[in-house]
Design an enzyme around this catalytic site. Structure first.
Site, short mmCIF file in Angstrom:
data_model
loop_
_atom_site.label_atom_id
_atom_site.label_comp_id
_atom_site.label_asym_id
_atom_site.label_seq_id
_atom_site.Cartn_x
_atom_site.Cartn_y
_atom_site.Cartn_z
N ASP A 114 0.88 -1.17 0.00
CA ASP A 114 0.00 0.00 0.00
C ASP A 114 0.92 1.23 0.00
O ASP A 114 1.85 1.29 0.81
CB ASP A 114 -0.85 -0.06 1.28
CG ASP A 114 -1.90 1.04 1.34
OD1 ASP A 114 -1.63 2.15 0.84
OD2 ASP A 114 -2.97 0.78 1.91
N TYR A 143 -10.00 15.97 -3.58
CA TYR A 143 -9.21 15.34 -4.64
C TYR A 143 -8.36 16.38 -5.38
O TYR A 143 -7.15 16.22 -5.55
CB TYR A 143 -10.16 14.63 -5.61
CG TYR A 143 -9.48 13.92 -6.75
CD1 TYR A 143 -8.61 12.86 -6.52
CD2 TYR A 143 -9.71 14.30 -8.07
CE1 TYR A 143 -7.98 12.20 -7.56
CE2 TYR A 143 -9.10 13.65 -9.12
CZ TYR A 143 -8.24 12.61 -8.87
OH TYR A 143 -7.63 11.95 -9.91
N ASN A 154 1.25 6.36 -10.02
CA ASN A 154 -0.11 6.32 -10.55
C ASN A 154 -1.17 6.14 -9.47
O ASN A 154 -2.29 6.62 -9.61
CB ASN A 154 -0.17 5.18 -11.58
CG ASN A 154 -1.59 4.75 -11.88
OD1 ASN A 154 -2.34 5.45 -12.53
ND2 ASN A 154 -1.97 3.58 -11.34
N LYS A 200 -4.21 16.93 -5.45
CA LYS A 200 -3.43 16.91 -6.70
C LYS A 200 -2.71 18.24 -6.93
O LYS A 200 -1.68 18.29 -7.60
CB LYS A 200 -4.33 16.55 -7.88
CG LYS A 200 -4.87 15.10 -7.81
CD LYS A 200 -3.74 14.07 -7.86
CE LYS A 200 -4.25 12.67 -8.06
NZ LYS A 200 -3.15 11.69 -8.19
#
Lengths: 232, 98
Positions: A50, A142, A77, A146
């Site tokens: 993980d 999110y 990724n 990012k």
């Protein structure tokens, strides 16, 4: 030949696509995900790790370098999304998103870069998202996670340049994977209409940008985030 | 144990010297200054040395050691000042991880 690649989050989606894409191109591909991979392709080595587990990732990355003789390319990724109104997104969810998308990526990048410095060559490719420049409502956690990745990419690029390591990011549009499964159709079409090219992305669109970043000839390209679909 | 660490540090310092084509640390003794403001190597070379020593320790002793954490960086007397202080830091970290 710089052909030893490690990809995080390879069990499904874009990560799974990238495994086949780079095996076909002759890379020695290792990767990880939280679980075992069903039907791993020949030539691919899977590590159950993980990205939020620093010790497990350290074992996976050093294990790759030991068995292959180097670690040339890291593709960060692995990522998780959370789509909901900010007022309906508990802090625990935000923490979970940052834990994988930011802290996991940071730790993995550091571990990989330490190996790459020994060979004075390396490529790190991170995943951003168009949700950040589009300021998409419903994706605050999110998109913010990012945005942190983009900032980290830009500074890491400067700090690692002297070691021959480039650090760049690709910012995909929505691609038909599990990550966007829960997004309602009308929301998705409203989102796509904000792109210069209003269609869903394909995993191959993402791979194309990664191909460019990791090429030997791209040694002078670092600290960049390339968004797909004409989003700026 | 100390002897093995001494060898690792000496090798890493010599490798750095070869790479930098800089003879300031050639044949280091425990008193040799590695990083001390104007003396010794620059900060990026120190980063390089720390990273290669962490890898060398892991290869030699089979344990992951972190030499450049906040505890080490914030000490009043820098553990990266001389070859001797760096050896002490590594021994300390190896003991803590044992």
């Amino acid at each position: 030949m710089h052909d030893v690649m490690f990809i995080t989050g390879t069990r499904k989606g874009i990560g799974r696509f990238l495994v086949d894409h780079y095996l076909e191109r002759g890379y020695r591909v290792h990767g990880c995900s939280r679980g075992e991979m069903e039907d791993p392709p020949d030539g691919y080595t899977h590590h159950v790790a993980d990205v939020t587990d620093g010790a497990a990732m350290h074992r996976a990355l050093t294990g790759t370098a030991r068995s292959e003789g180097s670690l040339d390319i890291l593709v960060n990724n692995a990522g998780i999304a959370s789509m909901n109104h900010a007022l309906l997104t508990p802090a625990s969810t935000v923490r979970e998103v940052f834990s994988t998308n930011v802290f996991g990526l940071v730790q993995t990048s550091i571990d990989a870069a330490k190996i790459m410095t020994q060979h004075k060559w390396g490529r790190i490719v991170n995943f951003a998202t168009v949700a950040t420049p589009l300021r998409l409502e419903g994706e605050s956690a999110y998109a913010a996670s990012k945005a942190a990745v983009v900032s980290y990419t830009e500074i890491l690029a400067r700090e690692l340049a002297t070691f021959g390591i480039t650090v760049n990011a690709v910012g995909p549009t929505p691609v038909a994977t599990d990550l966007i499964r829960g997004v309602p159709a009308e929301k998705l079409s409203a989102l796509l209409s904000r792109q210069a090219i209003p269609r869903l992305g394909e995993p191959a669109d993402v791979a194309n940008v990664i191909d460019f970043f990791i090429a030997d000839a791209s040694a002078f390209v670092t600290g960049q985030t390339v968004y797909l679909g004409g989003v700026v | 144990m100390r002897d093995r660490v001494q060898v690792l540090v000496r090798e890493a310092v010599n490798d750095l010297n070869d790479e930098l084509e800089y003879d300031g640390l050639r044949d280091p003794t425990e008193e040799t200054v590695i990083f001390d403001g104007s003396a010794g190597v620059d900060s990026l070379s120190l980063v390089s040395l720390i990273v290669s020593l962490e890898a060398a320790c892991e290869a030699e002793f089979g344990v992951e050691v972190s030499l450049a954490d906040e505890r080490a960086m914030s000490r009043h007397r820098s553990p990266f000042r001389t070859v001797g202080s760096l050896i002490e830091l590594i021994l300390e970290r190896l003991e803590a991880n044992a």
